[in-house]
Structure formats: C-alpha cells, structure tokens
Design an enzyme around this catalytic site. Structure first.
Site, PDB file in Angstrom:
ATOM      1  N   CYS A   1      -6.511  -5.078  -7.562  1.00 10.57           N
ATOM      2  CA  CYS A   1      -6.381  -4.661  -6.164  1.00 10.57           C
ATOM      3  C   CYS A   1      -5.909  -5.817  -5.281  1.00 10.57           C
ATOM      4  O   CYS A   1      -5.332  -5.583  -4.216  1.00 10.57           O
ATOM      5  CB  CYS A   1      -7.690  -4.076  -5.660  1.00 10.57           C
ATOM      6  N   HIS A   2      -6.097  -7.049  -5.733  1.00 12.28           N
ATOM      7  CA  HIS A   2      -5.639  -8.205  -4.955  1.00 12.28           C
ATOM      8  C   HIS A   2      -4.116  -8.280  -4.883  1.00 12.28           C
ATOM      9  O   HIS A   2      -3.576  -8.959  -4.012  1.00 12.28           O
ATOM     10  CB  HIS A   2      -6.210  -9.511  -5.540  1.00 12.28           C
TER      11      HIS A   2
ATOM     12  N   TYR B   1       0.837  -1.197   0.000  1.00 13.20           N
ATOM     13  CA  TYR B   1       0.000   0.000   0.000  1.00 13.20           C
ATOM     14  C   TYR B   1       0.875   1.252   0.000  1.00 13.20           C
ATOM     15  O   TYR B   1       0.569   2.225  -0.696  1.00 13.20           O
ATOM     16  CB  TYR B   1      -0.934   0.013   1.214  1.00 13.20           C
TER      17      TYR B   1
ATOM     18  N   ASN C   1     -12.623  -0.617  -5.467  1.00 14.82           N
ATOM     19  CA  ASN C   1     -12.385  -0.977  -6.862  1.00 14.82           C
ATOM     20  C   ASN C   1     -13.567  -1.804  -7.374  1.00 14.82           C
ATOM     21  O   ASN C   1     -13.825  -2.894  -6.876  1.00 14.82           O
ATOM     22  CB  ASN C   1     -11.089  -1.791  -6.948  1.00 14.82           C
TER      23      ASN C   1
ATOM     24  N   GLU D   1      -1.375 -16.643  -9.421  1.00 19.56           N
ATOM     25  CA  GLU D   1      -0.412 -15.836 -10.163  1.00 19.56           C
ATOM     26  C   GLU D   1       1.038 -16.125  -9.752  1.00 19.56           C
ATOM     27  O   GLU D   1       1.964 -15.537 -10.292  1.00 19.56           O
ATOM     28  CB  GLU D   1      -0.724 -14.348  -9.971  1.00 19.56           C
TER      29      GLU D   1
END
Length: 167
Positions: A123-124, A92, A115, A150
């Site tokens: 945003c994850h 962040y 979002n 991912e």
C-alpha cells in the site's frame, strides 16, 4: 495466533499469523513480547526472514503464505496492490481503475488504509495523482523511507500494468 517483532530501519515491525499464513504486519512503537520462538509458525518465520532481506536490500519479493482478514471489497483492493511491482508506484485513481470502478476511489483509499499486511501488500506504493505522498497508516515518514529504499521517491507515478494476483 503467534506474534513476533524485529527491529528494522523504520522501527519495530510486528508479524502475526498462524500455520495458515501471515495475517498482519504492522509497525509498532513498543516491544510487546519475544521474537521468534520454537513454536513460531513457518509462514511467520519466513515473513521475518524475507522482510529482513528486504530491509537489507537483498530481497524484492515475498513468497510466504498470506492470510489477511477483510471484506470481499478489501480483498479485491489488496490483491490489486500485489500487482504493483517493487520499484514502481501507482496513483489511487489508477488503482481504482484496475479494480474496475473509477467512482469507488474513496472506498479504494479506505481499503488501502486498512491493509493489514504492510510492506508485503504494498500500500506504500500508492501515491497521489500529482505524485505527492498521501496517507500511510505507519506514518508518512515510513512511506517515504520505503519508497526511497525501493528507488521510487521522489518520482511521478509510473502506473504499471498488471493482472490481479491471488493470495
């Protein structure tokens, strides 16, 4: 506004939009109606196809038109989120620095949480400065699943450099 829903490894995913673009992608718990129909706008149809490829492991980027609704500040934060590449994470604090106001960390976190286009506006991929999972509107278990999918969990933030992208 047209809405369609499909099943994914993280539950039901709802995609909403018009011919102008996709305005929302959210995880839901109850099926609200039909899937794709003949009058489904092309951006929504493309979103479903590209998200299904993402969940199948064969897609890492998205190219359909986005049309998220939010304040100017939220739009700035969401554009910055688009610069966090697949397979990386960002804290962040780093995200706040990228938009140019380190003191706005709470506002950035709030915009991140609002979002409307989950997964695509990633945003994850934003995690705590200490590498911990922190808030996710779809639930932390979904955030963890997405990051594992991912290949970035569990890993410390990589904080990749990037330039702001436009919607």
């Amino acid at each position: 506004m047209i809405s369609t829903v499909f099943e994914s490894p993280i539950g039901l995913v709802q995609v909403m939009g018009t011919a102008e673009g996709v305005s929302a992608i959210t995880c839901i718990d109850v099926l609200p109606g039909p899937g794709l129909t003949p009058d489904t706008p092309e951006p929504v149809r493309q979103a479903v196809e590209q998200l299904q490829a993402y969940f199948a492991g064969s897609g890492q980027t998205f190219s359909f038109r986005l049309n998220p609704v939010g304040t100017a500040f939220q739009q700035t934060v969401w554009r910055a989120l688009l610069d966090i590449p697949f397979g990386t994470t960002c804290s962040y604090l780093t995200l706040t620095r990228r938009i140019g106001d380190e003191k706005a960390i709470r506002a950035v976190a709030a915009a991140n949480g609002r979002n409307p286009i989950a997964i695509v506006i990633p945003c994850h991929r934003v995690i705590g400065s200490n590498g911990s999972l922190t808030g996710y509107a779809g639930g932390l278990w979904r955030k963890q699943w997405l990051l594992e999918h991912e290949g970035t969990w569990p890993v410390k933030p990589t904080n990749p450099p990037g330039q702001l992208s436009l919607f």
